[in-house]
Write a protein that holds these residues in place. Structure first.
Motif, PDB file in Angstrom:
ATOM      1  N   LYS A  43      -0.557   3.865  -2.528  1.00 20.73           N
ATOM      2  CA  LYS A  43      -1.113   5.047  -1.867  1.00 20.73           C
ATOM      3  C   LYS A  43      -0.112   6.194  -1.771  1.00 20.73           C
ATOM      4  N   HIS A  96       0.813  -1.217   0.000  1.00 23.03           N
ATOM      5  CA  HIS A  96       0.000   0.000   0.000  1.00 23.03           C
ATOM      6  C   HIS A  96       0.849   1.271   0.000  1.00 23.03           C
ATOM      7  N   THR A 144       2.526   6.541   0.101  1.00 27.97           N
ATOM      8  CA  THR A 144       2.726   6.912   1.500  1.00 27.97           C
ATOM      9  C   THR A 144       4.105   6.520   2.029  1.00 27.97           C
TER      10      THR A 144
END
Length: 246
Positions: free
Chosen positions: A46, A42, A48
């Protein structure tokens, strides 16, 4: 400099060989279908993932100072927390053993504590042996996961090919997984470690044989082999005392 995943991609032409190597190794590791933490992907999808690279410093004090600046910058990002956000802090140093990596970790934490711009997190125990203790920096709780080439028998703790700290807020897992599902999700993740590492999950992990009280600091740097035992006393305060004498 603190890089976000997309920022590093955009700036790759100017990246140093050390930074590019760390980045490539990490992305290759977490992109594997058998990488134990299936949440890790992720950070790419995302955007991040955050990274910082501490390179080419002639003395340790300068290296610690640069690491502290990077950690402070990332902590400001986490003022608005994201449960999928991860910080990878990599060091261009070559250490010869697991023990040297361990000393490096606690010296780093002692430096961060001594140069923390904010007081210790309110309500957080300061004794690492107490249940619920986390390392406090900028008034937030943090989990440090040491990754190193010296973890040659625990591949899941060597994702960057260089000495790195994988850093997240300690309370991130609580936000990501409902309390009632903690044990189920934790065991699911740990069941993926055995085929990846070629050995079972470390007995130093929370709730396992060498850490039944689920003490957090023991999990920061797990022994390379399951037959090796972690320290029984946290090195943190000893590192603080040593730093104060310098």
């Amino acid at each position: 400099m603190l890089y976000r995943y997309s920022d590093f991609i955009a700036a790759q032409e100017s990246a140093t060989p050390f930074a590019q190597g760390c980045f490539d190794s990490l992305i290759a590791a977490i992109s594997r279908t058998d990488f134990p933490c299936y949440f890790a992907k992720h950070v790419i999808t995302k955007d991040t993932l955050h990274m910082a690279f501490v390179e080419n410093y002639a003395d340790q004090e300068a290296m610690w100072a640069q690491a502290c600046l990077a950690m402070t910058a990332y902590a400001e990002v986490e003022r608005e927390p994201d449960i999928y956000r991860v910080f990878v802090l990599s060091f261009d140093v070559q250490l010869s053993s697991w023990e040297a990596d361990d000393a490096f970790l606690w010296e780093l934490l002692a430096y961060l504590r001594a140069h923390d711009p904010e007081p210790w997190m309110q309500g957080m125990p300061e004794d690492p042996s107490m249940p619920g203790w986390s390392f406090s920096f900028m008034g937030m709780p943090w989990f440090f996961n040491v990754n190193s080439p010296n973890n040659d028998r625990r591949k899941s703790r060597n994702a960057t090919g260089q000495l790195s700290m994988i850093i997240q807020r300690t309370d991130g897992f609580d936000a990501l997984v409902p309390l009632a599902q903690h044990d189920t999700v934790r065991q699911g993740l740990r069941s993926r470690i055995a085929p990846y590492d070629g050995q079972a999950v470390s007995p130093s992990m929370a709730g396992e044989a060498d850490n039944p009280e689920m003490i957090e600091w023991i999990q920061f740097h797990t022994p390379n082999l399951n037959t090796e035992k972690p320290a029984t006393k946290c090195p943190y305060h000893a590192a603080l005392a040593a730093a104060a004498m310098v």
